[in-house]
Structure formats: C-alpha cells, structure tokens
Design a protein around this motif. Sequence first.
Motif, short mmCIF file in Angstrom:
data_model
loop_
_atom_site.label_atom_id
_atom_site.label_comp_id
_atom_site.label_asym_id
_atom_site.label_seq_id
_atom_site.Cartn_x
_atom_site.Cartn_y
_atom_site.Cartn_z
N MET A 1 0.72 -1.07 0.01
CA MET A 1 0.12 -0.02 -0.10
C MET A 1 0.72 1.25 0.09
O MET A 1 2.01 1.30 0.81
N GLN A 2 0.77 2.17 -0.84
CA GLN A 2 1.28 3.32 -1.02
C GLN A 2 0.68 4.55 0.04
O GLN A 2 -0.75 4.64 0.00
N LEU A 3 1.38 5.11 1.03
CA LEU A 3 0.75 6.09 1.92
C LEU A 3 1.62 7.29 1.93
O LEU A 3 2.77 7.16 2.01
N PRO A 4 1.11 8.52 1.96
CA PRO A 4 1.73 9.53 2.49
C PRO A 4 2.11 9.51 3.92
O PRO A 4 1.30 8.91 4.77
N LEU A 5 3.18 10.08 4.18
CA LEU A 5 3.94 10.18 5.43
C LEU A 5 3.84 11.32 6.24
O LEU A 5 3.97 12.32 5.88
N PHE A 6 3.47 11.32 7.76
CA PHE A 6 3.28 12.32 8.71
C PHE A 6 4.43 12.13 9.63
O PHE A 6 4.19 11.10 10.50
N PRO A 7 5.82 12.52 9.53
CA PRO A 7 6.79 12.02 10.53
C PRO A 7 6.38 13.05 11.84
O PRO A 7 6.13 14.10 11.88
N LEU A 8 6.29 12.49 13.10
CA LEU A 8 5.88 13.01 13.98
C LEU A 8 6.00 12.09 15.57
O LEU A 8 6.14 10.81 15.29
N ASN A 9 6.84 12.89 16.46
CA ASN A 9 7.04 11.93 17.79
C ASN A 9 5.74 11.57 18.53
O ASN A 9 5.88 12.14 19.57
N LEU A 10 4.85 10.97 17.85
CA LEU A 10 3.48 10.45 18.30
C LEU A 10 3.55 9.04 18.24
O LEU A 10 3.61 8.38 17.07
N TYR A 11 3.08 8.19 19.15
CA TYR A 11 3.22 6.92 18.97
C TYR A 11 1.98 6.29 19.26
O TYR A 11 1.22 6.37 20.39
N LEU A 12 1.10 5.91 18.37
CA LEU A 12 -0.22 5.42 18.26
C LEU A 12 -0.33 3.90 17.93
O LEU A 12 0.48 3.66 16.83
N LEU A 13 -0.97 2.96 18.34
CA LEU A 13 -1.01 1.69 17.96
C LEU A 13 -2.52 1.55 17.48
O LEU A 13 -3.16 2.26 17.73
N PRO A 14 -2.72 0.20 16.80
CA PRO A 14 -4.20 0.30 16.26
C PRO A 14 -5.27 0.44 17.57
O PRO A 14 -5.09 -0.07 18.72
N GLY A 15 -6.28 1.27 17.17
CA GLY A 15 -7.35 1.59 17.96
C GLY A 15 -7.06 3.10 18.88
O GLY A 15 -7.77 3.55 19.56
N GLY A 16 -5.64 3.48 18.83
CA GLY A 16 -5.33 4.62 19.42
C GLY A 16 -5.84 5.77 18.58
O GLY A 16 -6.05 5.83 17.34
N ILE A 17 -6.29 6.78 19.41
CA ILE A 17 -6.65 8.24 18.90
C ILE A 17 -5.94 9.41 19.35
O ILE A 17 -5.45 9.51 20.44
N SER A 18 -5.95 10.37 18.42
CA SER A 18 -5.35 11.63 18.98
C SER A 18 -5.82 12.77 18.03
O SER A 18 -6.53 12.31 16.93
N LYS A 19 -5.30 13.83 18.38
CA LYS A 19 -5.79 15.12 17.51
C LYS A 19 -4.44 15.72 17.26
O LYS A 19 -3.33 15.65 17.83
N LEU A 20 -4.45 16.16 15.94
CA LEU A 20 -3.41 16.84 15.35
C LEU A 20 -3.80 18.37 14.72
O LEU A 20 -4.80 18.43 14.34
N ARG A 21 -2.65 18.95 14.72
CA ARG A 21 -2.69 20.72 14.24
C ARG A 21 -1.99 20.80 13.07
O ARG A 21 -0.95 20.22 13.21
N ILE A 22 -2.61 20.92 12.02
CA ILE A 22 -1.97 20.87 10.71
C ILE A 22 -1.88 22.47 10.25
O ILE A 22 -2.74 23.24 9.91
N PHE A 23 -0.68 22.56 9.84
CA PHE A 23 -0.38 23.86 9.32
C PHE A 23 0.46 24.24 8.22
O PHE A 23 0.36 25.24 7.45
N GLU A 24 1.39 23.18 8.07
CA GLU A 24 2.23 23.41 6.75
C GLU A 24 1.76 22.75 5.58
O GLU A 24 0.92 21.79 5.62
N PRO A 25 1.84 23.41 4.45
CA PRO A 25 1.31 23.37 3.21
C PRO A 25 1.34 21.88 2.78
O PRO A 25 0.63 21.09 2.20
N ARG A 26 2.57 21.13 3.04
CA ARG A 26 2.69 19.87 2.51
C ARG A 26 1.93 18.62 3.42
O ARG A 26 1.09 17.74 2.86
N TYR A 27 1.48 19.21 4.50
CA TYR A 27 0.72 18.36 5.53
C TYR A 27 -0.82 18.51 5.20
O TYR A 27 -1.77 17.78 5.31
N VAL A 28 -1.28 19.86 4.80
CA VAL A 28 -2.53 20.12 4.22
C VAL A 28 -2.74 19.36 3.00
O VAL A 28 -3.90 18.80 2.86
N ARG A 29 -1.64 18.98 2.10
CA ARG A 29 -1.89 18.28 0.85
C ARG A 29 -1.90 16.85 1.37
O ARG A 29 -2.97 15.71 0.85
#
Length: 187
Positions: A1-29
């Motif tokens: 599977m091809q995926l865009p990547l969001f490098p972030l020092n956040l550790y989530l495992l299946p079932g985990g939930i979090s909120k992110l703040r998006i502001f950089e143009p590449r991450y808006v994309r």
Amino acid sequence: MQLPLFPLNLYLLPGGISKLRIFEPRYVRLVKLAMASDDGFGLCMEVNDNICHFGTRVIITDFDQMPDGFLGITIRAMDKFVINHQWQEEDGLRFAQTSVLPNWTPTEIKYIDRDLSQGLQMLFDEYPEHAAYYPQPDFEDMAWVCQRWLEILPLGTEQKQWFMSRNDHRAALSFLHSIIDEELKDK
C-alpha cells in the motif's frame, strides 16, 4: 500500500486516537490525499531526520478549523506497517510503499492481569481529557489495554519500534507486568 507519511514523535497503535494541528502546506496536502481515499496516511516516528522502519496507518475521523486558523484533525490508528521503500516529493511530503503487519488479536483479560486494566482505568479517571478520546474503552481486552499503556509510557523510540514490530501483545504484557510489579514492590 502506498501512503503519504506524517513524521511525528507521536506513538499510536491500532485503536489509538489523537488530535493533530495541521499548518504546513505539505501536510495540508497530506490531509487532502487522505480524505480523498480510504487509505488514510502513515504516522511515523523519526530519529535524526530519518523515518523509522515501522509506522501506523491512521484515518481522519473528524476535522475542524481551529481558532488560530489552522486545521485540527482527529485520527484513529487502524493498523501497523513496515516501510519497504520511501521517497520525498518536491514540496517535502514523504511517501512510502508499505506492507501491513497483523494487528494484535483481542484477548480476554486473565485474573493475573487485572491490575494492568484497573491501573489504566484509574489513569483514565485521573485524566478525563485523555479518556474522552475513548468513549467506549475496552478494559476487558488485554491487547487493547497493552496498546494504550505503551502509547502513554515514556519509552524510547527504539523500544516503541520494537513493540510495534511484535505480532502479539505478549512481550508488552510481560514488560508492563515488570513495571507494575516493580512499582508495587517500592510501595
């Protein structure tokens, strides 16, 4: 599977939930790409600007405009993956060809493991803002309990990557028992 990547020092495992703040143009994309497909995007930790080998595929479950004008998104981790090949596009957005790893099988809590579940419940009671992410917690599923503990414990990136690479929750369970048992001895 091809995926865009969001490098972030956040550790989530299946079932985990979090909120992110998006502001950089590449991450808006990235958000636009994730919303246009059912695949979501890859959440990956980094070490010295190098993306780690294992990551988590997440989907966007909610979004809103924040008071500061940035985009806020809520993500839910679906499954783990290993990166086979990665590249970066002109705008800096990274992509990877990935292979999905098996999720940990739900497992009923044994009597001997109840302290881990009860400890997580107490933590959720103490931090209702974190518990709010999980309106239907599954404190009876040992795999779920182990994953939530691993997400919140202050572990090193290498340790987190190692647990992510495991096919089941047994190593995490043993590790968590060693921490809890040591904590109980100190009291």
